[in-house]
Motif scaffolding. Sequence first.
Motif, PDB file in Angstrom:
ATOM      1  N   ILE A 133      63.355 -14.912  27.079  1.00 44.83           N
ATOM      2  CA  ILE A 133      63.948 -13.869  26.253  1.00 44.83           C
ATOM      3  C   ILE A 133      65.378 -14.255  25.909  1.00 44.83           C
ATOM      4  N   ALA A 134      65.875 -13.662  24.838  1.00 43.57           N
ATOM      5  CA  ALA A 134      67.273 -13.872  24.457  1.00 43.57           C
ATOM      6  C   ALA A 134      68.091 -12.900  25.298  1.00 43.57           C
ATOM      7  N   GLU A 135      68.460 -13.344  26.498  1.00 41.80           N
ATOM      8  CA  GLU A 135      69.043 -12.416  27.473  1.00 41.80           C
ATOM      9  C   GLU A 135      70.390 -11.865  27.039  1.00 41.80           C
ATOM     10  N   LYS A 136      71.188 -12.679  26.341  1.00 46.24           N
ATOM     11  CA  LYS A 136      72.519 -12.195  25.948  1.00 46.24           C
ATOM     12  C   LYS A 136      72.418 -11.061  24.935  1.00 46.24           C
ATOM     13  N   SER A 137      71.518 -11.254  23.953  1.00 42.59           N
ATOM     14  CA  SER A 137      71.325 -10.183  22.967  1.00 42.59           C
ATOM     15  C   SER A 137      70.777  -8.942  23.639  1.00 42.59           C
ATOM     16  N   LEU A 138      69.829  -9.166  24.555  1.00 37.48           N
ATOM     17  CA  LEU A 138      69.211  -8.017  25.212  1.00 37.48           C
ATOM     18  C   LEU A 138      70.257  -7.216  25.998  1.00 37.48           C
ATOM     19  N   ALA A 139      71.166  -7.918  26.651  1.00 32.42           N
ATOM     20  CA  ALA A 139      72.215  -7.225  27.421  1.00 32.42           C
ATOM     21  C   ALA A 139      73.109  -6.411  26.486  1.00 32.42           C
ATOM     22  N   ALA A 140      73.492  -7.010  25.367  1.00 32.05           N
ATOM     23  CA  ALA A 140      74.375  -6.304  24.424  1.00 32.05           C
ATOM     24  C   ALA A 140      73.662  -5.096  23.820  1.00 32.05           C
ATOM     25  N   ILE A 141      72.401  -5.281  23.442  1.00 29.30           N
ATOM     26  CA  ILE A 141      71.648  -4.171  22.842  1.00 29.30           C
ATOM     27  C   ILE A 141      71.411  -3.073  23.872  1.00 29.30           C
ATOM     28  N   THR A 142      71.151  -3.478  25.105  1.00 24.77           N
ATOM     29  CA  THR A 142      70.971  -2.500  26.180  1.00 24.77           C
ATOM     30  C   THR A 142      72.181  -1.578  26.269  1.00 24.77           C
ATOM     31  N   SER A 143      73.368  -2.158  26.259  1.00 19.78           N
ATOM     32  CA  SER A 143      74.566  -1.313  26.388  1.00 19.78           C
ATOM     33  C   SER A 143      74.735  -0.432  25.156  1.00 19.78           C
ATOM     34  N   SER A 144      74.422  -0.959  23.966  1.00 21.55           N
ATOM     35  CA  SER A 144      74.544  -0.145  22.747  1.00 21.55           C
ATOM     36  C   SER A 144      73.581   1.042  22.767  1.00 21.55           C
ATOM     37  N   VAL A 145      72.297   0.772  22.984  1.00 19.85           N
ATOM     38  CA  VAL A 145      71.328   1.865  22.877  1.00 19.85           C
ATOM     39  C   VAL A 145      71.508   2.882  23.992  1.00 19.85           C
ATOM     40  N   MET A 146      71.916   2.399  25.165  1.00 20.72           N
ATOM     41  CA  MET A 146      72.150   3.344  26.259  1.00 20.72           C
ATOM     42  C   MET A 146      73.287   4.293  25.871  1.00 20.72           C
ATOM     43  N   SER A 147      74.340   3.738  25.281  1.00 17.96           N
ATOM     44  CA  SER A 147      75.483   4.576  24.896  1.00 17.96           C
ATOM     45  C   SER A 147      75.084   5.553  23.794  1.00 17.96           C
ATOM     46  N   LEU A 148      74.220   5.101  22.883  1.00 14.38           N
ATOM     47  CA  LEU A 148      73.785   5.976  21.792  1.00 14.38           C
ATOM     48  C   LEU A 148      72.838   7.060  22.308  1.00 14.38           C
ATOM     49  N   ALA A 149      71.962   6.697  23.243  1.00 16.95           N
ATOM     50  CA  ALA A 149      71.055   7.686  23.835  1.00 16.95           C
ATOM     51  C   ALA A 149      71.877   8.759  24.552  1.00 16.95           C
ATOM     52  N   GLU A 150      72.916   8.325  25.235  1.00 20.64           N
ATOM     53  CA  GLU A 150      73.773   9.286  25.936  1.00 20.64           C
ATOM     54  C   GLU A 150      74.505  10.187  24.952  1.00 20.64           C
ATOM     55  N   ALA A 151      74.949   9.613  23.842  1.00 27.76           N
ATOM     56  CA  ALA A 151      75.605  10.426  22.810  1.00 27.76           C
ATOM     57  C   ALA A 151      74.608  11.443  22.240  1.00 27.76           C
ATOM     58  N   LEU A 152      73.359  11.005  22.074  1.00 28.10           N
ATOM     59  CA  LEU A 152      72.324  11.891  21.516  1.00 28.10           C
ATOM     60  C   LEU A 152      72.055  13.083  22.433  1.00 28.10           C
ATOM     61  N   VAL A 153      71.845  12.854  23.715  1.00 24.18           N
ATOM     62  CA  VAL A 153      71.572  13.989  24.609  1.00 24.18           C
ATOM     63  C   VAL A 153      72.791  14.878  24.760  1.00 24.18           C
ATOM     64  N   ASN A 154      73.966  14.272  24.750  1.00 24.20           N
ATOM     65  CA  ASN A 154      75.175  15.092  24.869  1.00 24.20           C
ATOM     66  C   ASN A 154      75.371  15.960  23.623  1.00 24.20           C
ATOM     67  N   GLU A 155      75.178  15.369  22.434  1.00 29.35           N
ATOM     68  CA  GLU A 155      75.340  16.107  21.176  1.00 29.35           C
ATOM     69  C   GLU A 155      74.366  17.278  21.089  1.00 29.35           C
ATOM     70  N   THR A 156      73.160  17.075  21.624  1.00 28.03           N
ATOM     71  CA  THR A 156      72.130  18.104  21.514  1.00 28.03           C
ATOM     72  C   THR A 156      72.150  19.044  22.714  1.00 28.03           C
ATOM     73  N   GLY A 157      73.137  18.875  23.571  1.00 28.87           N
ATOM     74  CA  GLY A 157      73.262  19.756  24.722  1.00 28.87           C
ATOM     75  C   GLY A 157      72.195  19.545  25.780  1.00 28.87           C
ATOM     76  N   GLN A 158      71.588  18.357  25.792  1.00 31.49           N
ATOM     77  CA  GLN A 158      70.510  18.089  26.761  1.00 31.49           C
ATOM     78  C   GLN A 158      70.981  17.168  27.891  1.00 31.49           C
ATOM     79  N   GLY A 159      72.239  16.869  27.878  1.00 28.28           N
ATOM     80  CA  GLY A 159      72.741  15.878  28.827  1.00 28.28           C
ATOM     81  C   GLY A 159      72.830  16.374  30.245  1.00 28.28           C
ATOM     82  N   PRO A 160      73.231  15.565  31.197  1.00 32.91           N
ATOM     83  CA  PRO A 160      73.446  14.127  31.019  1.00 32.91           C
ATOM     84  C   PRO A 160      72.135  13.348  30.892  1.00 32.91           C
ATOM     85  N   CYS A 161      72.235  12.181  30.304  1.00 26.98           N
ATOM     86  CA  CYS A 161      71.050  11.356  30.035  1.00 26.98           C
ATOM     87  C   CYS A 161      70.504  10.768  31.335  1.00 26.98           C
ATOM     88  N   GLN A 162      69.205  10.939  31.552  1.00 28.64           N
ATOM     89  CA  GLN A 162      68.617  10.379  32.782  1.00 28.64           C
ATOM     90  C   GLN A 162      67.997   9.013  32.551  1.00 28.64           C
TER      91      GLN A 162
END
Lengths: 139, 178
Positions: free
Chosen positions: A57-86
Amino acid sequence: MNISDGASPVEKLKAAQEKQQVEKALQRLLDMCAGATGALVATADGFVVARVFKQEIAEKSLAAITSSVMSLAEALVNETGQGPCQNLIVEGQEGHVVSLRINHTRVLTAMATRNTRLGMLLSAAKVCAEQLASTLGEK
Amino acid sequence: MSNMTEVKIIFTGTMGAGKTTAINAISEIKTISTEAVATDETAQRKETTTVGMDYGEVTVDEGLVLRLYGTPGQRRFRHMWEILAKGALGFVILVDNARPSPLEDLSIYLDNFKNHIAASAAVIGVTRTDVSAQPDIDAYYQYLAEREEMHPVMTVDVRRREDVLMLLDSLLLSREFE
Ligand SMILES: Nc1nc2c(ncn2[C@@H]2O[C@H](COP(=O)(O)OP(=O)(O)O)[C@@H](O)[C@H]2O)c(=O)[nH]1
Ligand SMILES: [Mg+2]
């Protein structure tokens, strides 16, 4: 680039120790969930800490994307009042991907074939993340 | 809302150039941010870094709402650059003048977003000129001329709302949006 790049000898040693601990935990995750094809731990800002994969696997890309999507998922649950993200679950046509936060500075991503029960992957990933949280501390 | 036009604007540039600060300085809504604890050389400058995106909104004219997206700065987040750039009608490239090679920094974003910028517009905001005055604005214009590109360049303190709005004004002027 890796988290230990440009670090002092002490930091490099610490990073090597952490890599070993994390690899062990990731291997247990793969053992626990038969359909799991790989898992990776990234820093919250997108560097590889350690990975165990059955295929290349392209581990470097995967690590960077992991941090991006995790941060966006957390923003999504927080914005919708469903947080914190599990956790974050993505169901692809060819398989599942789950991401969980281990602590303030580390994120876990694990994937499995589509025939794997999602619950199996998720619970193995949760156990792994909890183990790592207690080994690595809160950071 | 029927007369509202919404336009997507991207703030990009190196880590620490001031993208997150700029969006926070002008947004009329509570901004969305995706900051993570920095473990790379960022940590020497500031504690956190943007890993997903920043988002804010500002109304510039009656009926024109700018939707402001900030990208992560570091190259490893190129995947977000691509995702965020889709449909953007303007690019604000912030350049930290206190870094070792600001013009090279600028070229990273001009090159990466080349096609998008060619189809839209860009403005260049030079930040932290209080820390380093060189290269000056002339050097930037000369550099752009060598690249055969024409974009407005101005020095800004992105902590000041007026400065960021001025950047957006000149971006809007260089393109007809409606
Ligand atoms: N000295 C100085 N600092 C500035 C100026 N503009 C912004 N900053 C600071 O530079 C940092 C920019 O950080 P941030 O907005 O997170 O940058 P980003 O990585 O581009 O999102 C903040 O700490 C700002 O307060 C300026 O003109 N002069
Ligand atoms: Mg930022």
